[in-house]
Write an enzyme that holds these catalytic residues in place. Sequence first.
Site: not given
Ligand code: IVH
Length: 709
Positions: A43, A131, A133, A135, A154, A195, A248, A334, A446, A449, A464, A470
Amino acid sequence: MDLFSQIENPEREEILALRKELEQANYQYYVLNAPTMSDYDFDQKLRRLQDLEALYPDMFDLNSPTQHVGSDLIEAKGERLKVKGTEKGKGKGFAQVAHRYPMLSLANTYSQEEIEDWLRKLPANVEIVCELKYDGLSISLWYENGTLTKALTRGDGVKGDNVIDNIKTIAAIPQHMQALESEVQIPDFVELRGEVLLSWESFERLNKEREAQGDALFANPRNAASGTLKLQDPNEVARRGLDCYLYYMLGEELPATKHYDRLQIAKQWGFPISDAVKVCHSLEEVMAYIHYWDTERKNLPVATDGIVLKVNDLSTQEELGYTAKSPRWAIAYKFPAEKQLTRLNAITYQVGRTGVVTPVANLEPVQLSGTIVQRATLHNEDFIRQLDIREGDMVWVEKGGEIIPKIVSVEPRTKSQEPRPISNDRTDEGDKSLLLAPYSIFPKNCPECGTPLVRVEGEAAWRCPNEASCPPQIKGKMEHFVSRKAMNIDGLGSETIDLLYSQGLLHNIADIYDLKQDDIARQERLGEKSAQNMLAGIEASKQVPWARVLFALGIRMVGETTAKKIARRFPSIDQLQWANVEQLTAIDDVGEQIAKNIIAYFNDLSNLEIINRLREAGVQMESQEEEQAPQSDILQGKSIVVSGVFSHHSRDEYKAMIEAHGGKNVGSVSKKTSFILAGENMGPEKRKKAESLGVEILTEEQFLELIKN
Ligand code: IVH
C-alpha cells in the site's frame, strides 16, 4: 520534455521501478498465493507511485498497477500456469467469464485523519454504512431467476475464473434464493459480491495436517482460502470448510434505494450478511465503530484487516462515481500492523540458488496477528549494520499485512549489555573479550560449502562464488532447469531433486540425462511408475527449443525474454559461445553486465563440459528451422480478429495459433476481415459491425476444427 531529462530524472526511473515491483508483488499474491510483500508495504509503495504519477502526467500508463487491480487468473498472461505447491489437481485452469460489472478494489488508508478528510468531502449529512473488511478473496455470485449460475473470482477485474463447483461446497451460500422469508420478489438477475474465507480454526487444522504430511504451510487464512478455491477437486474444497460473507448487491431492477436496505433484503433471501454492518450518522459514530472493532475483531472466528465505509444512499453513490480502480463512494480503513517485542536468539545464514547469503533472525516464538512467528529475514549485512542488531537483542517484530514478519527496530540495550563494538567488520573481528553479550559476524565463508564469500561492488549481498559445487546452488540450478518455462520436465520436482542429489545420482543438470530407470525406481519414495514418468519427461525435454534451453542453463540475469532475443541473434550455442561484448550488447535488452555474465559462463570449463554432455544427450543446442516455419498454411492470406473470452485456450494462444498457420491477426473488423474468432461476451460493437459487413463469426470449437484439418 526532452529525452535527456527523461532518462536522467530519478523520479521517472522510480515510477518504472515501482510499477515493475508492484506488478510482481500482485502476481505473487493473486496468482501464486505466495506473497512476498506485506500488504502494508504494498500500500505504501502504491501510494508513492500514485503521488509520482500525479507529478508526471506524461508518464500515464493504463497498464500501471495504479490503474488496474491485481489479477488472480489461473491462466494469467495467456499461459497455463503450474501453481507452486503440492496441491493435488491445481493449475488446470477454469473457464474464464467476463464480469457484468468490473470488479474493482477499494481505496485504502491506515490513517484516521484521512478517513476524516474523506468524510468531510462528502455531501452534508450523508449516511455512512460501516462494515468489517474481511480478509479473504472476493467472489461474484450470479443468481438467475433465483438460482446460482456462476461464481467468479475477481480475476483481472474484467474477467474471472468460474469456480462454481467449489463455491457450491460452501454451506453458507444458498444455491437457490429463498422467496418465502422475504416480502421482496426475486429479480430475474442479481449479482451478490462478497468475501470467501477460511476461519482461523479451519486454517490451523489445515496447516497441522499439511505439516504432518510435509507440505508447505499457508502463511495465513487468506492464502489458504485462495489456494483452496482454486483446487480442481470440490471434495477436497468441501473438506476444508470455506465460509463466506456478502457485502454488495448489483443488478438492473433491484429493490431499495439504500445499500444497507439491500443488505437486509439479501439477508431475507437467505444470503450470509454480517451482523456487524451499521449505519452511522456522524464522524464520531464512525470513529467509535472503528475503535470498537479494532479490539473486538480479535474475538471473531475469521480474519479481518480493516473497516469499510460506504455511502448508504445509492443515488449519491452514483453521483460520486468511480476512479479507474475503485469507487469514490467507499474507502477502507486498515488496522495498523501489530507489533511484538521478542528476543533474537541467533542469526543463521541461508544460501540461495544464486549463491546469495541471506541472514535470518531466529526469534523466541511470539504470537502476532493470529500466527506464530519465529523467523524473520535480516536481508543483508547493511540491514544488520543499520539497525545495529546483535544476537541476544530484544527486537520489535511487525507483520505488515499479516504476512511476512519483519524486524523494525531494536530495543535500546541495558547497561549490562554494553559496550559492544560493531563486530561485523570483516577486516577486524573486534576484541571478543570485550563483549558481554553474544554478537554476530557476517560469515567470511559460505555456511554450506566453506568457500570464501565475495561482495560484488554496488551490491548489498554477499555471495558464494562456488556455483559449480555449493549444494543449494547446484540444487537451485537443477530446479530452475526442470521448471515449466525452462525444460518443463514433469515428474522431477524439487523434492525429488533433493532426494536424488543426496543419493549421489545428480550433481549437475547434465546428470539428469544419465538417470536410469533402476536408479530411480529403487528409491524408497519413488517406484516404477514415477521412474517411468520422470524418464518420459526427460525424453520429451529433448524437443525443447534452443531459446528455452538457453534460459534453462541459468546464466545469471538471462531471463526468459532475454534468452529468446539472444537465441534469435545467435541461432546456435556454438555461435553464442564465441560472441564478444559488442555483439552481445547490440541485442535488445542485453546490457554490459549480462554480456559479461554470458562470457564468464562460457569461460568456465565445467560449464563447457556440461554443455557437451547435454548436446550428446540430444538437447537442442540450435534453432530448428521448423521453429520459424508455420505449422500449416491453411490460414494463408486471411486476416482474423480475435475477440471475447475463451475457455479452451487463452487469447494469446489463439493469436499464436493463427500465426503458426499462416494467418494474420488484426485488431478491428473491416470488410477485409476474413473471419472473427469469437469467445464468450464478444464486444457488442464488434458483433454489430461484423453482422453489417457479413463477416463470418467462428466459435472456438469451429476454429479448432478448422486448423485440425
Ligand atoms: S466493498 C466496489 N466491502 O476488500 C467495492 N469489500 O481491498 C467493492 N472486502 O476487493 C468492495 N470486506 O475483496 C467491500 N465489507 C466489504 C469488504 C470488502 C472485504 C475486500 C474485497 C475488495 C477488497 C478491496
